[in-house]
Design a protein around this motif. Structure first.
Motif, mmCIF file in Angstrom:
data_model
loop_
_atom_site.group_PDB
_atom_site.id
_atom_site.type_symbol
_atom_site.label_atom_id
_atom_site.label_comp_id
_atom_site.label_asym_id
_atom_site.label_seq_id
_atom_site.Cartn_x
_atom_site.Cartn_y
_atom_site.Cartn_z
ATOM 1 N N GLU A 136 42.114 18.386 69.281
ATOM 2 C CA GLU A 136 40.874 17.967 68.632
ATOM 3 C C GLU A 136 40.876 18.296 67.146
ATOM 4 O O GLU A 136 40.120 17.727 66.374
ATOM 5 C CB GLU A 136 39.674 18.639 69.309
ATOM 6 C CG GLU A 136 39.652 18.500 70.831
ATOM 7 C CD GLU A 136 39.855 17.076 71.295
ATOM 8 O OE1 GLU A 136 39.219 16.160 70.734
ATOM 9 O OE2 GLU A 136 40.660 16.871 72.227
ATOM 10 N N GLY A 189 41.661 13.362 74.950
ATOM 11 C CA GLY A 189 41.199 12.333 75.873
ATOM 12 C C GLY A 189 41.863 10.989 75.627
ATOM 13 O O GLY A 189 42.482 10.404 76.515
ATOM 14 N N GLN A 249 32.046 17.209 79.771
ATOM 15 C CA GLN A 249 32.634 18.169 78.850
ATOM 16 C C GLN A 249 31.649 19.302 78.597
ATOM 17 O O GLN A 249 30.443 19.083 78.487
ATOM 18 C CB GLN A 249 32.976 17.497 77.513
ATOM 19 C CG GLN A 249 34.306 16.763 77.526
ATOM 20 C CD GLN A 249 35.048 16.932 76.213
ATOM 21 O OE1 GLN A 249 35.406 18.047 75.839
ATOM 22 N NE2 GLN A 249 35.288 15.841 75.518
ATOM 23 N N THR A 274 43.192 12.563 69.793
ATOM 24 C CA THR A 274 42.391 13.476 70.603
ATOM 25 C C THR A 274 42.998 13.569 72.005
ATOM 26 O O THR A 274 43.685 12.653 72.465
ATOM 27 C CB THR A 274 40.941 12.995 70.704
ATOM 28 O OG1 THR A 274 40.925 11.686 71.281
ATOM 29 C CG2 THR A 274 40.280 12.949 69.333
ATOM 30 N N ASN A 304 36.860 21.164 79.446
ATOM 31 C CA ASN A 304 36.939 21.108 77.980
ATOM 32 C C ASN A 304 37.630 19.857 77.448
ATOM 33 O O ASN A 304 37.888 19.746 76.259
ATOM 34 C CB ASN A 304 37.630 22.358 77.418
ATOM 35 C CG ASN A 304 39.090 22.443 77.800
ATOM 36 O OD1 ASN A 304 39.539 21.742 78.697
ATOM 37 N ND2 ASN A 304 39.828 23.303 77.132
ATOM 38 N N ASN A 305 37.954 18.881 78.331
ATOM 39 C CA ASN A 305 38.492 17.606 77.848
ATOM 40 C C ASN A 305 38.257 16.521 78.901
ATOM 41 O O ASN A 305 38.000 16.812 80.078
ATOM 42 C CB ASN A 305 39.985 17.706 77.493
ATOM 43 C CG ASN A 305 40.835 18.120 78.672
ATOM 44 O OD1 ASN A 305 40.966 17.388 79.642
ATOM 45 N ND2 ASN A 305 41.431 19.311 78.585
ATOM 46 N N TYR A 306 38.355 15.256 78.459
ATOM 47 C CA TYR A 306 38.049 14.131 79.350
ATOM 48 C C TYR A 306 39.099 13.933 80.427
ATOM 49 O O TYR A 306 38.809 13.367 81.485
ATOM 50 C CB TYR A 306 37.879 12.843 78.534
ATOM 51 C CG TYR A 306 36.592 12.824 77.743
ATOM 52 C CD1 TYR A 306 35.365 12.937 78.393
ATOM 53 C CD2 TYR A 306 36.599 12.697 76.361
ATOM 54 C CE1 TYR A 306 34.178 12.940 77.671
ATOM 55 C CE2 TYR A 306 35.416 12.696 75.631
ATOM 56 C CZ TYR A 306 34.211 12.815 76.295
ATOM 57 O OH TYR A 306 33.035 12.817 75.590
ATOM 58 N N GLN A 344 34.005 17.813 70.668
ATOM 59 C CA GLN A 344 33.867 16.453 71.175
ATOM 60 C C GLN A 344 33.043 15.631 70.205
ATOM 61 O O GLN A 344 32.429 16.158 69.278
ATOM 62 C CB GLN A 344 33.207 16.449 72.551
ATOM 63 C CG GLN A 344 31.824 17.095 72.587
ATOM 64 C CD GLN A 344 31.262 17.200 73.991
ATOM 65 O OE1 GLN A 344 31.068 16.204 74.677
ATOM 66 N NE2 GLN A 344 31.032 18.439 74.436
#
Length: 304
Positions: free
Chosen positions: A128, A100, A191, A98, A220-222, A197
Protein backbone atom coordinates in the motif's frame (compact mmCIF):
# COMPACT_ATOMS: atom_id res chain seq x y z
CA UNK A 1 35.50 13.33 -5.92
CA UNK A 2 36.81 10.00 -7.16
CA UNK A 3 33.95 7.97 -8.69
CA UNK A 4 35.53 4.67 -7.71
CA UNK A 5 35.85 5.74 -4.08
CA UNK A 6 32.21 6.88 -4.10
CA UNK A 7 31.15 3.49 -5.46
CA UNK A 8 33.03 1.73 -2.68
CA UNK A 9 31.63 4.13 -0.05
CA UNK A 10 28.08 3.44 -1.28
CA UNK A 11 28.60 -0.32 -1.03
CA UNK A 12 29.98 -0.03 2.51
CA UNK A 13 27.16 2.27 3.64
CA UNK A 14 24.58 -0.06 2.11
CA UNK A 15 26.10 -3.19 3.67
CA UNK A 16 27.08 -1.61 7.00
CA UNK A 17 30.27 -3.66 6.97
CA UNK A 18 33.67 -3.53 5.27
CA UNK A 19 33.71 -7.31 4.93
CA UNK A 20 30.26 -7.58 3.34
CA UNK A 21 30.99 -4.68 1.02
CA UNK A 22 34.25 -6.34 0.00
CA UNK A 23 32.35 -9.52 -0.86
CA UNK A 24 29.99 -7.55 -3.09
CA UNK A 25 32.82 -5.60 -4.73
CA UNK A 26 35.21 -8.58 -4.93
CA UNK A 27 37.83 -6.64 -2.97
CA UNK A 28 39.69 -7.45 0.20
CA UNK A 29 38.59 -5.83 3.45
CA UNK A 30 41.89 -3.98 3.67
CA UNK A 31 41.50 -2.56 0.15
CA UNK A 32 37.99 -1.34 0.97
CA UNK A 33 39.20 0.19 4.23
CA UNK A 34 42.03 2.06 2.46
CA UNK A 35 39.61 3.55 -0.07
CA UNK A 36 37.25 4.73 2.69
CA UNK A 37 40.10 6.33 4.63
CA UNK A 38 41.32 8.04 1.47
CA UNK A 39 37.83 9.41 0.78
CA UNK A 40 37.51 10.68 4.35
CA UNK A 41 40.93 12.35 4.06
CA UNK A 42 39.98 14.03 0.78
CA UNK A 43 36.78 15.38 2.36
CA UNK A 44 38.45 16.15 5.69
CA UNK A 45 35.61 14.50 7.58
CA UNK A 46 34.58 11.22 9.22
CA UNK A 47 31.96 9.26 7.29
CA UNK A 48 31.47 6.27 9.61
CA UNK A 49 31.34 5.59 13.33
CA UNK A 50 33.13 2.28 13.84
CA UNK A 51 32.09 -0.21 16.52
CA UNK A 52 32.23 -3.94 17.14
CA UNK A 53 28.94 -4.71 15.41
CA UNK A 54 29.63 -2.80 12.22
CA UNK A 55 29.61 0.71 10.80
CA UNK A 56 27.13 3.54 11.34
CA UNK A 57 27.04 6.60 9.11
CA UNK A 58 27.88 9.96 10.63
CA UNK A 59 25.75 12.98 9.77
CA UNK A 60 28.21 13.81 6.97
CA UNK A 61 28.11 10.19 5.85
CA UNK A 62 24.31 10.31 5.67
CA UNK A 63 24.51 13.35 3.38
CA UNK A 64 26.96 11.61 1.08
CA UNK A 65 24.94 8.37 1.09
CA UNK A 66 21.81 10.29 0.05
CA UNK A 67 23.80 11.70 -2.88
CA UNK A 68 25.28 8.35 -3.94
CA UNK A 69 21.84 6.68 -3.64
CA UNK A 70 20.37 9.26 -6.00
CA UNK A 71 23.31 8.75 -8.37
CA UNK A 72 22.82 4.98 -8.25
CA UNK A 73 19.13 5.32 -9.15
CA UNK A 74 19.95 7.61 -12.06
CA UNK A 75 22.58 5.22 -13.32
CA UNK A 76 20.08 2.34 -13.13
CA UNK A 77 17.66 4.41 -15.19
CA UNK A 78 20.34 5.15 -17.78
CA UNK A 79 21.31 1.48 -17.93
CA UNK A 80 17.67 0.45 -18.40
CA UNK A 81 17.22 2.92 -21.24
CA UNK A 82 20.46 1.89 -22.93
CA UNK A 83 19.56 -1.79 -22.73
CA UNK A 84 16.10 -1.33 -24.21
CA UNK A 85 16.33 -3.08 -27.56
CA UNK A 86 14.90 -1.63 -30.73
CA UNK A 87 13.41 -4.98 -31.66
CA UNK A 88 12.95 -6.91 -28.42
CA UNK A 89 11.39 -6.44 -25.00
CA UNK A 90 13.60 -7.99 -22.33
CA UNK A 91 15.15 -7.31 -18.96
CA UNK A 92 13.70 -6.43 -15.56
CA UNK A 93 10.55 -4.36 -15.07
CA UNK A 94 9.67 -3.37 -11.52
CA UNK A 95 5.92 -2.94 -11.10
CA UNK A 96 4.23 -1.74 -7.92
CA UNK A 97 0.51 -2.07 -7.22
CA UNK A 98 -1.80 -2.28 -4.24
CA UNK A 99 -2.08 -5.73 -2.70
CA UNK A 100 -5.71 -6.14 -3.74
CA UNK A 101 -5.45 -5.04 -7.37
CA UNK A 102 -2.05 -6.63 -7.86
CA UNK A 103 -3.00 -10.05 -6.49
CA UNK A 104 -6.63 -10.25 -7.66
CA UNK A 105 -6.57 -8.47 -11.05
CA UNK A 106 -3.01 -8.10 -12.34
CA UNK A 107 -1.15 -11.28 -11.34
CA UNK A 108 -3.70 -13.73 -12.85
CA UNK A 109 -3.36 -11.97 -16.23
CA UNK A 110 0.43 -11.87 -16.48
CA UNK A 111 0.64 -15.17 -18.34
CA UNK A 112 -0.56 -13.36 -21.49
CA UNK A 113 2.25 -10.81 -21.14
CA UNK A 114 4.87 -13.53 -20.68
CA UNK A 115 3.58 -15.40 -23.72
CA UNK A 116 4.20 -12.30 -25.82
CA UNK A 117 7.51 -11.36 -24.17
CA UNK A 118 9.08 -14.52 -22.68
CA UNK A 119 12.37 -12.76 -21.87
CA UNK A 120 10.74 -10.11 -19.69
CA UNK A 121 11.54 -10.30 -15.96
CA UNK A 122 8.85 -8.72 -13.80
CA UNK A 123 9.44 -7.80 -10.18
CA UNK A 124 5.91 -7.34 -8.81
CA UNK A 125 5.86 -5.33 -5.57
CA UNK A 126 2.47 -5.43 -3.87
CA UNK A 127 2.10 -2.95 -1.03
CA UNK A 128 0.00 0.00 0.00
CA UNK A 129 3.01 2.30 0.42
CA UNK A 130 3.42 4.72 -2.49
CA UNK A 131 6.86 4.05 -3.95
CA UNK A 132 8.93 6.91 -5.32
CA UNK A 133 8.96 6.46 -9.10
CA UNK A 134 11.28 9.39 -9.94
CA UNK A 135 13.81 7.86 -7.52
CA UNK A 136 13.34 4.50 -9.29
CA UNK A 137 11.93 2.54 -6.37
CA UNK A 138 9.78 1.08 -9.16
CA UNK A 139 9.44 1.56 -12.92
CA UNK A 140 5.65 1.46 -13.20
CA UNK A 141 2.89 1.94 -10.63
CA UNK A 142 -0.80 1.07 -10.63
CA UNK A 143 -2.56 3.05 -7.93
CA UNK A 144 -6.11 3.69 -6.76
CA UNK A 145 -5.74 7.46 -7.04
CA UNK A 146 -3.92 9.88 -9.31
CA UNK A 147 -0.22 10.01 -8.36
CA UNK A 148 0.90 13.38 -7.02
CA UNK A 149 4.63 13.00 -7.71
CA UNK A 150 6.11 15.31 -10.30
CA UNK A 151 7.64 14.26 -13.64
CA UNK A 152 5.31 11.29 -14.11
CA UNK A 153 3.32 10.17 -17.13
CA UNK A 154 -0.19 9.26 -15.97
CA UNK A 155 -2.89 7.19 -17.65
CA UNK A 156 -6.33 6.57 -16.17
CA UNK A 157 -7.15 2.91 -16.65
CA UNK A 158 -10.60 2.31 -15.20
CA UNK A 159 -12.89 3.05 -12.27
CA UNK A 160 -13.68 0.68 -9.42
CA UNK A 161 -16.48 0.58 -6.85
CA UNK A 162 -16.62 -1.43 -3.62
CA UNK A 163 -19.74 -3.59 -3.40
CA UNK A 164 -21.23 -6.40 -1.34
CA UNK A 165 -20.76 -10.01 -2.51
CA UNK A 166 -21.38 -13.50 -1.20
CA UNK A 167 -21.04 -17.06 -2.45
CA UNK A 168 -24.13 -18.93 -3.74
CA UNK A 169 -23.56 -21.58 -1.05
CA UNK A 170 -23.57 -19.02 1.75
CA UNK A 171 -26.76 -17.36 0.50
CA UNK A 172 -28.47 -20.73 0.04
CA UNK A 173 -27.73 -21.53 3.68
CA UNK A 174 -28.23 -18.14 5.33
CA UNK A 175 -30.65 -16.39 2.95
CA UNK A 176 -30.21 -13.23 0.87
CA UNK A 177 -30.58 -9.94 2.76
CA UNK A 178 -33.13 -7.56 1.27
CA UNK A 179 -32.13 -4.48 3.24
CA UNK A 180 -29.27 -3.22 5.39
CA UNK A 181 -31.30 -4.09 8.47
CA UNK A 182 -31.15 -7.75 7.41
CA UNK A 183 -27.37 -7.74 7.97
CA UNK A 184 -28.11 -8.51 11.61
CA UNK A 185 -28.47 -12.13 10.55
CA UNK A 186 -25.19 -12.26 8.64
CA UNK A 187 -21.43 -12.02 9.02
CA UNK A 188 -19.76 -9.04 7.34
CA UNK A 189 -16.24 -9.53 5.93
CA UNK A 190 -14.32 -6.33 5.24
CA UNK A 191 -11.00 -4.56 5.52
CA UNK A 192 -10.01 -3.43 9.00
CA UNK A 193 -10.57 0.32 9.21
CA UNK A 194 -7.05 0.67 10.60
CA UNK A 195 -5.61 -0.89 7.43
CA UNK A 196 -4.42 1.32 4.58
CA UNK A 197 -7.20 1.47 1.98
CA UNK A 198 -8.96 3.81 -0.40
CA UNK A 199 -11.18 6.40 1.30
CA UNK A 200 -14.26 5.27 -0.63
CA UNK A 201 -13.93 1.71 0.67
CA UNK A 202 -13.36 2.88 4.24
CA UNK A 203 -16.43 5.14 4.03
CA UNK A 204 -18.61 2.25 2.85
CA UNK A 205 -17.39 0.03 5.68
CA UNK A 206 -18.00 2.80 8.23
CA UNK A 207 -21.58 3.17 6.96
CA UNK A 208 -22.18 -0.58 7.21
CA UNK A 209 -20.83 -0.60 10.76
CA UNK A 210 -23.60 1.79 11.83
CA UNK A 211 -26.07 -1.05 11.23
CA UNK A 212 -26.65 -4.00 13.52
CA UNK A 213 -24.30 -6.50 11.87
CA UNK A 214 -24.60 -9.94 13.42
CA UNK A 215 -20.91 -10.93 13.19
CA UNK A 216 -17.79 -9.53 11.61
CA UNK A 217 -14.47 -10.70 10.15
CA UNK A 218 -11.89 -8.02 9.34
CA UNK A 219 -8.79 -8.56 7.20
CA UNK A 220 -6.01 -6.14 6.24
CA UNK A 221 -6.34 -6.67 2.45
CA UNK A 222 -8.94 -7.59 -0.18
CA UNK A 223 -7.28 -10.90 -1.01
CA UNK A 224 -8.10 -12.09 2.51
CA UNK A 225 -11.64 -10.73 2.25
CA UNK A 226 -12.17 -12.65 -1.01
CA UNK A 227 -10.89 -15.87 0.55
CA UNK A 228 -13.41 -15.48 3.36
CA UNK A 229 -16.26 -14.91 0.91
CA UNK A 230 -15.53 -17.82 -1.45
CA UNK A 231 -15.18 -20.08 1.59
CA UNK A 232 -18.72 -19.21 2.66
CA UNK A 233 -17.87 -17.21 5.78
CA UNK A 234 -20.15 -14.27 5.08
CA UNK A 235 -20.91 -11.22 2.93
CA UNK A 236 -17.81 -9.33 1.83
CA UNK A 237 -16.97 -5.77 0.82
CA UNK A 238 -14.95 -6.25 -2.37
CA UNK A 239 -13.87 -4.32 -5.48
CA UNK A 240 -16.28 -4.90 -8.35
CA UNK A 241 -13.56 -6.39 -10.59
CA UNK A 242 -13.45 -9.48 -8.35
CA UNK A 243 -17.00 -10.36 -9.42
CA UNK A 244 -16.04 -10.27 -13.12
CA UNK A 245 -13.76 -13.28 -12.60
CA UNK A 246 -15.99 -16.34 -13.17
CA UNK A 247 -13.69 -18.47 -11.01
CA UNK A 248 -14.76 -16.49 -7.93
CA UNK A 249 -18.45 -17.26 -8.53
CA UNK A 250 -19.69 -14.25 -6.58
CA UNK A 251 -23.26 -13.05 -6.19
CA UNK A 252 -23.89 -9.37 -5.63
CA UNK A 253 -25.88 -8.58 -2.50
CA UNK A 254 -27.92 -5.40 -1.92
CA UNK A 255 -27.24 -3.91 -5.40
CA UNK A 256 -28.14 -0.41 -4.23
CA UNK A 257 -25.19 -0.41 -1.80
CA UNK A 258 -21.82 0.61 -3.24
CA UNK A 259 -18.94 3.00 -2.64
CA UNK A 260 -18.11 6.13 -4.56
CA UNK A 261 -16.05 5.69 -7.72
CA UNK A 262 -12.35 4.92 -7.25
CA UNK A 263 -10.08 5.86 -10.21
CA UNK A 264 -7.24 3.51 -11.12
CA UNK A 265 -4.13 5.08 -12.65
CA UNK A 266 -1.01 3.74 -14.32
CA UNK A 267 2.07 5.94 -13.92
CA UNK A 268 5.75 5.86 -14.82
CA UNK A 269 8.63 8.38 -14.86
CA UNK A 270 8.94 10.79 -17.76
CA UNK A 271 12.49 9.53 -18.32
CA UNK A 272 11.12 6.05 -19.15
CA UNK A 273 8.85 7.39 -21.89
CA UNK A 274 10.91 5.57 -24.55
CA UNK A 275 11.31 2.33 -22.58
CA UNK A 276 10.01 -0.60 -24.61
CA UNK A 277 9.45 -2.65 -21.48
CA UNK A 278 7.25 0.04 -19.96
CA UNK A 279 5.38 0.48 -23.26
CA UNK A 280 4.82 -3.28 -23.51
CA UNK A 281 3.40 -3.41 -19.98
CA UNK A 282 1.24 -0.30 -20.49
CA UNK A 283 -0.21 -1.67 -23.74
CA UNK A 284 -0.80 -5.08 -22.18
CA UNK A 285 -2.78 -3.63 -19.26
CA UNK A 286 -4.78 -1.42 -21.62
CA UNK A 287 -5.65 -4.41 -23.85
CA UNK A 288 -6.75 -6.49 -20.86
CA UNK A 289 -9.04 -3.72 -19.63
CA UNK A 290 -10.58 -3.23 -23.09
CA UNK A 291 -11.14 -6.98 -23.46
CA UNK A 292 -12.81 -7.07 -20.04
CA UNK A 293 -15.13 -4.23 -21.04
CA UNK A 294 -16.11 -6.07 -24.21
CA UNK A 295 -16.89 -9.24 -22.23
CA UNK A 296 -18.91 -7.22 -19.74
CA UNK A 297 -21.02 -5.63 -22.50
CA UNK A 298 -21.59 -9.03 -24.06
CA UNK A 299 -22.72 -10.45 -20.72
CA UNK A 300 -25.08 -7.50 -20.23
CA UNK A 301 -26.52 -8.02 -23.73
CA UNK A 302 -27.03 -11.73 -23.06
CA UNK A 303 -28.75 -10.95 -19.74
CA UNK A 304 -31.08 -8.49 -21.51
Amino acid sequence: MDWDKLRIFHAVADAGSLTHAGDVLHLSQSAVSRQIRALEDSLNTTLFHRHARGLILTEQGELLFDATSAMSKRLETAEARIRDSEEEVFGELRVTATTGFGSLWLAPRLSALYEEYPNLKIDLMLEERVLDLPMREADVAIRMKEPSQADLIRKRLLSVRMRLYASPEYLAKRGTPQSLDDLSGHRLICQNLAAVQVAAGASLVQMLMTHDVGSRLTVNNYFGVLQGVINNLGIGVLPDYTARDPANNLVRVLPEVESNEVPVFLAYPEELRQSKRVAAFRDFVTREIMAERVRQREDEDDAA
